[in-house]
Write an enzyme that holds these catalytic residues in place. Structure first.
Site, mmCIF file in Angstrom:
data_model
loop_
_atom_site.group_PDB
_atom_site.id
_atom_site.type_symbol
_atom_site.label_atom_id
_atom_site.label_comp_id
_atom_site.label_asym_id
_atom_site.label_seq_id
_atom_site.Cartn_x
_atom_site.Cartn_y
_atom_site.Cartn_z
ATOM 1 N N TRP A 24 -1.578 -61.065 -115.698
ATOM 2 C CA TRP A 24 -2.012 -62.076 -114.854
ATOM 3 C C TRP A 24 -1.764 -61.438 -113.436
ATOM 4 O O TRP A 24 -2.586 -61.888 -112.528
ATOM 5 C CB TRP A 24 -1.289 -63.387 -114.991
ATOM 6 C CG TRP A 24 -1.651 -63.996 -116.444
ATOM 7 C CD1 TRP A 24 -2.854 -64.986 -116.335
ATOM 8 C CD2 TRP A 24 -1.393 -64.099 -117.723
ATOM 9 N NE1 TRP A 24 -2.663 -65.618 -117.739
ATOM 10 C CE2 TRP A 24 -1.820 -65.102 -118.411
ATOM 11 C CE3 TRP A 24 0.019 -63.353 -118.262
ATOM 12 C CZ2 TRP A 24 -1.596 -65.320 -120.015
ATOM 13 C CZ3 TRP A 24 0.191 -63.546 -119.513
ATOM 14 C CH2 TRP A 24 -0.576 -64.550 -120.279
ATOM 15 N N ARG B 114 8.430 -66.520 -123.865
ATOM 16 C CA ARG B 114 7.341 -66.916 -124.628
ATOM 17 C C ARG B 114 8.089 -67.548 -126.105
ATOM 18 O O ARG B 114 7.522 -68.590 -126.918
ATOM 19 C CB ARG B 114 6.124 -65.968 -125.072
ATOM 20 C CG ARG B 114 5.039 -66.555 -125.590
ATOM 21 C CD ARG B 114 3.827 -65.701 -125.752
ATOM 22 N NE ARG B 114 2.592 -66.692 -126.108
ATOM 23 C CZ ARG B 114 2.010 -66.288 -127.160
ATOM 24 N NH1 ARG B 114 2.034 -65.326 -127.967
ATOM 25 N NH2 ARG B 114 0.573 -67.058 -127.242
ATOM 26 N N HIS C 57 2.983 -68.021 -116.494
ATOM 27 C CA HIS C 57 2.038 -66.708 -116.914
ATOM 28 C C HIS C 57 1.918 -65.711 -115.476
ATOM 29 O O HIS C 57 1.233 -64.783 -115.536
ATOM 30 C CB HIS C 57 0.656 -67.328 -116.932
ATOM 31 C CG HIS C 57 0.467 -67.731 -118.337
ATOM 32 N ND1 HIS C 57 -0.702 -68.429 -118.775
ATOM 33 C CD2 HIS C 57 1.100 -67.758 -119.406
ATOM 34 C CE1 HIS C 57 -0.659 -68.809 -120.069
ATOM 35 N NE2 HIS C 57 0.362 -68.343 -120.594
ATOM 36 N N HIS D 269 7.361 -71.452 -127.467
ATOM 37 C CA HIS D 269 6.778 -71.708 -128.560
ATOM 38 C C HIS D 269 7.614 -72.375 -129.711
ATOM 39 O O HIS D 269 7.156 -73.329 -130.501
ATOM 40 C CB HIS D 269 6.080 -70.379 -129.328
ATOM 41 C CG HIS D 269 4.924 -70.166 -128.551
ATOM 42 N ND1 HIS D 269 3.809 -69.308 -129.542
ATOM 43 C CD2 HIS D 269 4.210 -70.407 -127.499
ATOM 44 C CE1 HIS D 269 2.730 -69.401 -128.802
ATOM 45 N NE2 HIS D 269 2.919 -69.925 -127.636
HETATM 46 ZN ZN1 ZEM Z 1 1.430 -68.625 -122.424
HETATM 47 N N1 ZEM Z 1 0.265 -67.198 -123.495
HETATM 48 N N2 ZEM Z 1 0.101 -69.944 -122.998
HETATM 49 N N3 ZEM Z 1 2.713 -69.977 -121.831
HETATM 50 N N4 ZEM Z 1 2.725 -67.163 -122.214
HETATM 51 C C1 ZEM Z 1 0.380 -65.993 -123.697
HETATM 52 C C2 ZEM Z 1 1.473 -65.272 -122.947
HETATM 53 C C3 ZEM Z 1 2.750 -65.756 -122.400
HETATM 54 C C4 ZEM Z 1 -0.953 -69.978 -123.451
HETATM 55 C C5 ZEM Z 1 -1.543 -68.858 -124.166
HETATM 56 O O1 ZEM Z 1 -2.504 -69.212 -125.119
HETATM 57 C C6 ZEM Z 1 -0.991 -67.629 -123.990
HETATM 58 C C7 ZEM Z 1 2.593 -71.122 -121.648
HETATM 59 C C8 ZEM Z 1 1.505 -71.972 -121.669
HETATM 60 C C9 ZEM Z 1 0.233 -71.296 -122.537
HETATM 61 C C10 ZEM Z 1 4.023 -66.999 -121.676
HETATM 62 C C11 ZEM Z 1 4.497 -68.201 -121.401
HETATM 63 C C12 ZEM Z 1 3.929 -69.673 -121.579
HETATM 64 C C13 ZEM Z 1 -0.543 -65.231 -124.440
HETATM 65 C C14 ZEM Z 1 -0.887 -63.858 -124.706
HETATM 66 C C15 ZEM Z 1 -1.582 -66.372 -124.636
HETATM 67 C C16 ZEM Z 1 -2.770 -66.089 -125.140
HETATM 68 C C17 ZEM Z 1 -0.108 -63.701 -125.944
HETATM 69 C C18 ZEM Z 1 -0.115 -62.289 -126.526
HETATM 70 O O2 ZEM Z 1 -1.168 -61.745 -126.619
HETATM 71 O O3 ZEM Z 1 1.021 -61.612 -126.451
HETATM 72 C C19 ZEM Z 1 -1.883 -71.459 -123.254
HETATM 73 C C20 ZEM Z 1 -3.200 -71.573 -123.791
HETATM 74 C C21 ZEM Z 1 -1.187 -72.067 -122.540
HETATM 75 C C22 ZEM Z 1 -1.227 -73.411 -122.125
HETATM 76 C C23 ZEM Z 1 -0.966 -73.900 -121.012
HETATM 77 C C24 ZEM Z 1 3.868 -71.792 -121.227
HETATM 78 C C25 ZEM Z 1 4.093 -73.109 -120.997
HETATM 79 C C26 ZEM Z 1 5.010 -70.836 -121.119
HETATM 80 C C27 ZEM Z 1 6.155 -70.828 -120.772
HETATM 81 C C28 ZEM Z 1 6.841 -71.649 -120.108
HETATM 82 C C29 ZEM Z 1 4.420 -65.758 -121.437
HETATM 83 C C30 ZEM Z 1 6.016 -65.625 -120.685
HETATM 84 C C31 ZEM Z 1 3.625 -65.011 -122.222
HETATM 85 C C32 ZEM Z 1 3.802 -63.260 -121.842
HETATM 86 C C33 ZEM Z 1 4.279 -62.980 -123.457
HETATM 87 C C34 ZEM Z 1 4.381 -61.603 -123.371
HETATM 88 O O4 ZEM Z 1 4.608 -60.788 -124.618
HETATM 89 O O5 ZEM Z 1 4.625 -60.717 -122.278
#
Ligand code: ZEM
Length: 296
Positions: free
Chosen positions: A180, A36, A164, A40
């Site tokens: 998820w 993540r 996810h 970001h």
């Molecule tokens: Zn995420 N993501 N993401 N994401 N994401 C979260 C967690 C993780 C969205 C999003 O709002 C959120 C992509 C796309 C999008 C990962 C990777 C990728 C979380 C939870 C949210 C709310 C955060 C938390 O509370 O810690 C949205 C709206 C997306 C639009 C499609 C893409 C693209 C990613 C990578 C290629 C990962 C690995 C996590 C888990 C993080 C963790 O700390 O476990």
């Protein structure tokens, strides 16, 4: 400053591998939050103005690091800090992106091609504005608005969303809660399978935030605690099902893990390269203002 050698980068890769196992953190791995962090750092890119992207490692400053969208990513940066200290030859921008591809591979995912040479901003004058990362409470139009701005198409949006499979939502970071998939430290196409397979029900958290939930009733009946077997989807995840163009790719990736891995590797590599122009012969970054200004 000269680029790290291949042997030096291998040392960094080995150090990242070692650090992934974190028994006391989340589901036992630093991997998901590292993925993540890289996402970001890169996902701020805007094709029109050619601003944002992984170059610069701007999240070290409050203006970007303190963006509520980046809440929790200080954990990822803290995991990597000892590696940065041990191997000062790698820039933060390279380390954050390299760590994500090491994590993906170690968690059973595809090998994502990675190229180095990013530099670190020396001050906060070039940071992208806040508000460029996706808002999970929105739908398909928002996803297209955000990801088209980075230069991605519908297929790439769905492939990227397959990340996810990893990690979880934390109430104190994003406000959403839960994971998820059942095994959130193993990269697979399970996210797409579950998205299709279950009857996801809207759930309103005590905070008022809405997400989607599935509880395996058989597992609960067999004595498993509900918290352990409850899975979640964000409104944006559900949008991939509801939108016919996105849904085509959800179907393909649910059916074909190899196709998903291939597409994910390509699109994640593209994400990490956003904003970087390289000399095709040498691979050197040729559009880096930091270098022009004599920064490392
Ligand atoms: Zn995420 N993501 N993401 N994401 N994401 C979260 C967690 C993780 C969205 C999003 O709002 C959120 C992509 C796309 C999008 C990962 C990777 C990728 C979380 C939870 C949210 C709310 C955060 C938390 O509370 O810690 C949205 C709206 C997306 C639009 C499609 C893409 C693209 C990613 C990578 C290629 C990962 C690995 C996590 C888990 C993080 C963790 O700390 O476990």
């Amino acid at each position: 400053m000269s680029q790290p050698t291949a042997a030096q980068l291998d040392e960094v890769r080995a150090a990242v591998k070692k650090l992934l196992h974190q028994p006391d953190y989340d589901d036992g791995s630093a991997g998901p939050v590292l993925v993540r962090l890289a996402w970001h750092s890169a996902g701020t890119y805007d094709v029109e103005t050619k601003t944002g992207g992984s170059n610069g490692a701007g999240m070290r400053w409050e203006a970007e690091g303190g963006d509520p969208a980046n809440a929790g990513l200080q954990h990822a940066r803290a995991f990597l800090e000892p590696i940065k200290r041990q191997f000062p030859f790698i820039t933060y921008a390279d380390l954050w992106t390299l760590a994500s591809v090491v994590a993906i591979q170690e968690m059973g995912g595809p090998v994502v091609p990675w190229k180095g040479g990013r530099t670190d901003f020396v001050d906060d004058s070039k940071l992208p504005p806040r508000g460029r990362l996706p808002d999970a409470a929105q739908g398909a139009d928002h996803l297209r608005w955000i990801f088209y701005r980075m230069g991605f198409n519908d297929q790439e949006i769905v492939a990227l969303s397959g990340a996810h499979n990893l990690g979880r939502c934390h109430g104190d970071r994003s406000g959403f809660e839960g994971k998820w998939v059942n095994n959130p430290t193993r990269f697979s196409n399970q996210y797409f399978k579950l998205l299709k397979a279950h009857d996801w029900k809207k759930k309103t958290l005590a905070s008022g935030i809405e997400q989607f939930s599935y509880i395996d009733k058989e597992a609960v009946a067999a004595g498993e605690p509900v918290e352990e077997v409850e899975l979640m989807m964000l409104p944006t995840d559900m949008a991939l099902l509801a939108d016919p163009k996105f849904k085509t790719w959800v179907d393909k990736y649910a059916d074909d893990k190899d196709l998903f891995f291939e597409h994910f590797a390509a699109v994640f590599a593209k994400l990490l390269e956003l904003g970087l122009e390289r000399d095709p012969a040498t691979g050197k970054i040729i559009n880096d203002d930091n270098l022009k200004e004599g920064y490392r």
